[in-house]
Design an enzyme around this catalytic site. Sequence first.
Site, PDB file in Angstrom:
ATOM      1  N   ARG A  96       0.878  -1.181   0.000  1.00 36.60           N
ATOM      2  CA  ARG A  96       0.000   0.000   0.000  1.00 36.60           C
ATOM      3  C   ARG A  96       0.912   1.227   0.000  1.00 36.60           C
ATOM      4  NH1 ARG A  96      -5.160  -0.253   2.042  1.00 36.60           N
ATOM      5  NH2 ARG A  96      -5.415   1.681   0.863  1.00 36.60           N
ATOM      6  N   GLN A 194     -15.924   1.384   5.957  1.00 35.92           N
ATOM      7  CA  GLN A 194     -15.169   1.133   7.184  1.00 35.92           C
ATOM      8  C   GLN A 194     -15.795   1.832   8.386  1.00 35.92           C
ATOM      9  OE1 GLN A 194     -13.664   2.201   4.246  1.00 35.92           O
ATOM     10  NE2 GLN A 194     -11.527   1.572   4.195  1.00 35.92           N
ATOM     11  N   ASP A 241      -2.932   8.842   7.470  1.00 34.93           N
ATOM     12  CA  ASP A 241      -2.015   7.822   6.958  1.00 34.93           C
ATOM     13  C   ASP A 241      -0.599   8.381   6.837  1.00 34.93           C
ATOM     14  OD1 ASP A 241      -3.506   5.182   5.906  1.00 34.93           O
ATOM     15  OD2 ASP A 241      -4.834   6.910   5.791  1.00 34.93           O
ATOM     16  N   ASN A 251      -5.111  11.287   4.185  1.00 38.99           N
ATOM     17  CA  ASN A 251      -5.973  10.325   4.873  1.00 38.99           C
ATOM     18  C   ASN A 251      -7.018   9.830   3.876  1.00 38.99           C
ATOM     19  OD1 ASN A 251      -6.756   8.930   7.321  1.00 38.99           O
ATOM     20  ND2 ASN A 251      -8.573  10.226   7.353  1.00 38.99           N
ATOM     21  N   LYS A 252      -7.889   8.957   4.329  1.00 39.35           N
ATOM     22  CA  LYS A 252      -8.940   8.391   3.493  1.00 39.35           C
ATOM     23  C   LYS A 252      -9.650   9.487   2.701  1.00 39.35           C
ATOM     24  CE  LYS A 252     -12.123   5.533   2.000  1.00 39.35           C
ATOM     25  NZ  LYS A 252     -11.847   4.381   1.140  1.00 39.35           N
TER      26      LYS A 252
END
Length: 373
Positions: A96, A194, A241, A251-252
């Site tokens: 990732r 999520q 992240d 981030n997401k």
Amino acid sequence: MSHTAPAATLENSVVLDGDVVRILDRRVFPARIEWVTARTAHEVAAAIRGMVTQSSGPLYAACAGMQLAALQARSLPVDAARRALTEAAGEIAAARPTNAHPRDAVARVIAGIADATTTAELVACAIDTARDIDLEYRDAGLRLGRVTIELLPANARVLTHCWMDAYLFGVVAAAREADIRLDWAATETRPYLQGARLTAHSLRELDQRVTLITDGMAAAALASPSGTGTGPIDAVLTAADRVSLDGDVVNKVGTLGIAAAAAAFGVPYYALVEAPDPAAPTGADIVIEDRDPREVLEVLGARTASPLVTDAWYPAFDLTPARLVTRVVTKRGAFEPAAVAAHFATAPDLYAQPLTARGRRVAASPLQGAVPA
């Protein structure tokens, strides 16, 4: 305050079990409790890449994968064993690209075996280092929680996006230490949901009050005097992240829009990360992972888009510029985004003790840099 705190299923979702790694499949949780078995580091990397585990999960999987690779190298000559672990590290690190946790974890394991002169020494060093990383990361989550609680009013209403994992558990644990209760709003977080499946479920397991909202409701919740029904939102909390040294937050995807809405309505946004990334001087140095656009055409494996629709776009992350971030919270304190590099010059153990032992809480200030102990 209760001395028997509830636990969440996802607090221990990666297990080294003999000569295999078992990873709880977060893609189907909580509807089904299924474990994916990885028999090699290559299979661990494939599980990370395939979204079997996300957020903190790839770090735990990386640590377990390196332990597994070390165990499987026990019968090799030392140079061959070192090559095997280096190859395993490369695969796991690349699984990732935006999530730096696996990259940093395996790099530390490889550094830990650099001076090993025998296979037995190499294996022991790799296993010990991987275990230390796992334990230190869990401890970092609690320290992050302690910093965050000092920024919030008592019994705050907070909005979160996606899945904070260890950081979420740390915030809840720190709130318990301080004997305060948080009221959560969680976005569903398409396309893997999520927030609906992992965040909201775990918060309920931890006896937290949580209201689930769709991704498109976040701005409305931030604008409303009643928030999601119990009063105005006091803060936005998300994991990050990656955070660059100039304070940009990755981030997401969807975080950018929520941060912009929070800024528009005067709600502070706190981004939580163990530490900023010294390998990313600016946000432009962080690779944003593009995933298969077909994932946008479906939800949890079921197609939701019209069969006539063939084009989609799925950047898994977005970049929130530092100007939209109120504080970057690390395990060493809360920093103004432009000054987040000061993390590395801050005493490492300011938040090693419970807040009650430290005797006071520190309120946030618009001019504040690092939050003092």
